[in-house]
Design an enzyme around this catalytic site. Structure first.
Site, PDB file in Angstrom:
ATOM      1  N   GLN A  51      -4.399  -5.334   6.859  1.00 57.90           N
ATOM      2  CA  GLN A  51      -5.407  -6.194   6.190  1.00 57.90           C
ATOM      3  C   GLN A  51      -5.534  -7.491   6.930  1.00 57.90           C
ATOM      4  O   GLN A  51      -6.355  -8.458   6.464  1.00 57.90           O
ATOM      5  CB  GLN A  51      -5.244  -6.621   4.680  1.00 57.90           C
ATOM      6  CG  GLN A  51      -5.393  -5.167   3.899  1.00 57.90           C
ATOM      7  CD  GLN A  51      -6.370  -4.581   4.144  1.00 57.90           C
ATOM      8  OE1 GLN A  51      -7.569  -5.084   4.069  1.00 57.90           O
ATOM      9  NE2 GLN A  51      -6.733  -3.214   3.910  1.00 57.90           N
ATOM     10  N   CYS A  92      -4.856   2.341  -3.825  1.00 56.09           N
ATOM     11  CA  CYS A  92      -3.537   2.708  -3.116  1.00 56.09           C
ATOM     12  C   CYS A  92      -2.430   1.889  -3.224  1.00 56.09           C
ATOM     13  O   CYS A  92      -1.554   1.678  -2.418  1.00 56.09           O
ATOM     14  CB  CYS A  92      -3.643   3.223  -1.708  1.00 56.09           C
ATOM     15  SG  CYS A  92      -4.874   4.386  -1.471  1.00 56.09           S
ATOM     16  N   LYS A 152     -10.779  -0.947  10.215  1.00 55.25           N
ATOM     17  CA  LYS A 152     -11.157  -2.242   9.374  1.00 55.25           C
ATOM     18  C   LYS A 152     -11.340  -3.389  10.398  1.00 55.25           C
ATOM     19  O   LYS A 152     -11.465  -4.506   9.772  1.00 55.25           O
ATOM     20  CB  LYS A 152      -9.678  -2.583   8.891  1.00 55.25           C
ATOM     21  CG  LYS A 152      -9.129  -1.307   7.646  1.00 55.25           C
ATOM     22  CD  LYS A 152      -7.952  -1.751   6.917  1.00 55.25           C
ATOM     23  CE  LYS A 152      -7.571  -0.599   6.121  1.00 55.25           C
ATOM     24  NZ  LYS A 152      -8.417  -0.299   5.035  1.00 55.25           N
ATOM     25  N   HIS A 206       0.761  -1.215  -0.094  1.00 53.96           N
ATOM     26  CA  HIS A 206       0.055  -0.057  -0.075  1.00 53.96           C
ATOM     27  C   HIS A 206       1.029   1.231   0.166  1.00 53.96           C
ATOM     28  O   HIS A 206       1.939   1.221   0.479  1.00 53.96           O
ATOM     29  CB  HIS A 206      -0.915  -0.265   1.302  1.00 53.96           C
ATOM     30  CG  HIS A 206      -1.916   1.100   1.249  1.00 53.96           C
ATOM     31  ND1 HIS A 206      -1.706   2.040   1.744  1.00 53.96           N
ATOM     32  CD2 HIS A 206      -3.280   0.921   1.186  1.00 53.96           C
ATOM     33  CE1 HIS A 206      -2.738   3.056   1.935  1.00 53.96           C
ATOM     34  NE2 HIS A 206      -3.932   2.015   1.330  1.00 53.96           N
ATOM     35  N   ASP A 242       3.108  -4.382   8.121  1.00 50.84           N
ATOM     36  CA  ASP A 242       1.681  -3.675   7.691  1.00 50.84           C
ATOM     37  C   ASP A 242       0.648  -4.856   8.060  1.00 50.84           C
ATOM     38  O   ASP A 242       0.305  -5.577   7.107  1.00 50.84           O
ATOM     39  CB  ASP A 242       1.693  -2.990   6.683  1.00 50.84           C
ATOM     40  CG  ASP A 242       0.383  -2.406   6.343  1.00 50.84           C
ATOM     41  OD1 ASP A 242      -0.561  -2.328   7.011  1.00 50.84           O
ATOM     42  OD2 ASP A 242       0.413  -1.840   5.050  1.00 50.84           O
TER      43      ASP A 242
END
Length: 406
Positions: A203, A365, A226, A123, A200
């Site tokens: 997700q 993104c 999220k 991202h 990261d």
């Protein structure tokens, strides 16, 4: 194990009962942001009506109650990701700010002329902060590629490490492809070269159990919105020994011990990195979102999402001529990115919206990944705990109608 009751679950999300274009909302943009259960909204309302006062600063009752809620949430996050201490839990405005914090602060510790390893599936939030750092520090960025299925080329990742490598940063799960990276093994390889790692987890955290100590990462970042929580709240987990060496990211109230014009001394962890008034209402409510995830069971949610993904992909491949799926690695998360023939993704998304189906369109993104795939963008459908098999079928049927228009 109790049967997964998606109907009962949906009743906890008021927004799912609304209509779009005169049709029941089918919300399939969960990778961008998930919807919020009533218990989280109630927690927000409760804070505004009963405990709204600035935290960590007041001796009065409301301030103490608000502070207790924030620090209880910090301990909850610590336990949820199995961190070693609440001092390793920094609240931010989101994943993006958390990455920027590490790049800006820990980045000062990286030697000039070094190399940072990223991947092509990142991202923008895990690309641009490192580019900004590279410009300031004279660093070089090396990028690991993917194969035709969307899996990282692990041989290329191994070969990217040299004596100049100073940092590795990569996503746990791709927000476009759904690919789940073998982060534990990738971290171990980096550490064998003495290289620290940022993961990261934006997700991954909504879909799988996160254990930062088992993973052995140095930094792990994710967002509340999220994970069925409020917007404007994120988390940076950082290894305590590294956080203690890092300079503050921002200056102001809360992150100080003493200020004078002659000089300033900084607060201890975690407050050194939490300048200004935090979103104490959102942070307290995020704890309730974690309650929701724990009550339903993140493993049960993942199994439900996997079922929906497999069913939908099967129908798409057999019933939509000319469909191209991006990200086909087994065990992927509940993300389906696709194009159909030469239909522009924006047109597909706009027409699906007219049929009550909310999907995401564009580059998500992740423009470098789109360049690698040779496309301008995709249509992306993504599932969450509250989506149903009927919604999955309605999505496919709606897409068939859209394709018939072209």
């Amino acid at each position: 194990m109790e049967k997964y009751d998606v109907s009962a679950l949906r009743a906890e999300f008021p927004i799912l009962s609304r209509q779009v274009e005169g049709r029941p909302l089918i919300y399939l943009d969960n990778t961008a942001t998930s919807q919020t259960p009533r218990e989280v909204v109630d927690a927000i309302v409760y804070s505004y009506e009963h405990t709204k006062a600035n935290v960590h600063r007041g001796v009065h009752t409301l301030s103490q109650e608000a502070t207790d809620l924030v620090e209880a949430a910090r301990r909850h996050v610590r336990d949820y990701i199995n961190a070693g201490s609440e001092q390793e839990i920094i609240f931010t405005r989101g994943t993006t700010e958390a990455v920027n914090l590490v790049a800006a602060s820990f980045g000062q510790c990286l030697p000039q002329g070094g190399e940072i390893i990223l991947t092509v599936m990142e991202h923008h939030a895990n690309i641009v902060p490192w580019q900004l750092l590279a410009e300031k520090q004279g660093l070089t960025i090396k990028v690991v590629d993917i194969d035709e299925r969307g899996a990282l080329l692990q041989d290329q990742y191994r070969e990217a490490f040299t004596e100049k490598t100073v940092m590795a940063a990569f996503c746990h799960v791709s927000n476009v492809l759904g690919t789940v990276n073998p982060v534990k093994e990738m971290i171990a390889l980096a550490h064998s070269h003495g290289v620290p790692v940022l993961v990261d987890g934006a997700q991954a955290a909504p879909h799988r159990r996160i254990d930062v100590r088992d993973m052995d990462c140095d930094f792990y970042v994710f967002s509340s919105h999220k994970m069925y929580g409020p917007t404007g709240v994120g988390v940076l987990y950082g290894r305590r020994s590294l956080l203690e060496k890092m300079s503050p990211y921002q200056g102001g109230g809360e992150m100080i011990k003493h200020v004078s014009f002659a000089g300033t001394t900084y607060a201890d962890l975690p407050f050194k990195f939490e300048a200004g008034t935090p979103d104490f209402v959102g942070i307290a409510a995020f704890s309730r979102a974690l309650d929701f995830l724990e009550r339903v069971g993140v493993e049960s949610i993942a199994a439900h999402e996997d079922m929906l993904t497999e069913h939908t992909v099967r129908r798409l491949k057999t019933e939509i001529p000319g469909i191209r799926l991006y990200g086909t690695v087994p065990g992927k998360e509940a993300v389906i990115s696709f194009l159909v023939r030469d239909i522009h993704p924006y047109d597909t998304g706009m027409l699906l919206d007219k049929l009550g189906v909310a999907v995401r369109t564009g580059h998500h993104c992740a423009q470098p990944l789109m360049d690698r795939l040779g496309i301008p963008g995709t249509v992306r459908a993504s599932f969450a705990a509250y989506n149903t098999i009927d919604e999955a079928d309605a999505f496919v049927d709606a897409l068939k109608r859209v394709c018939a228009m072209f």
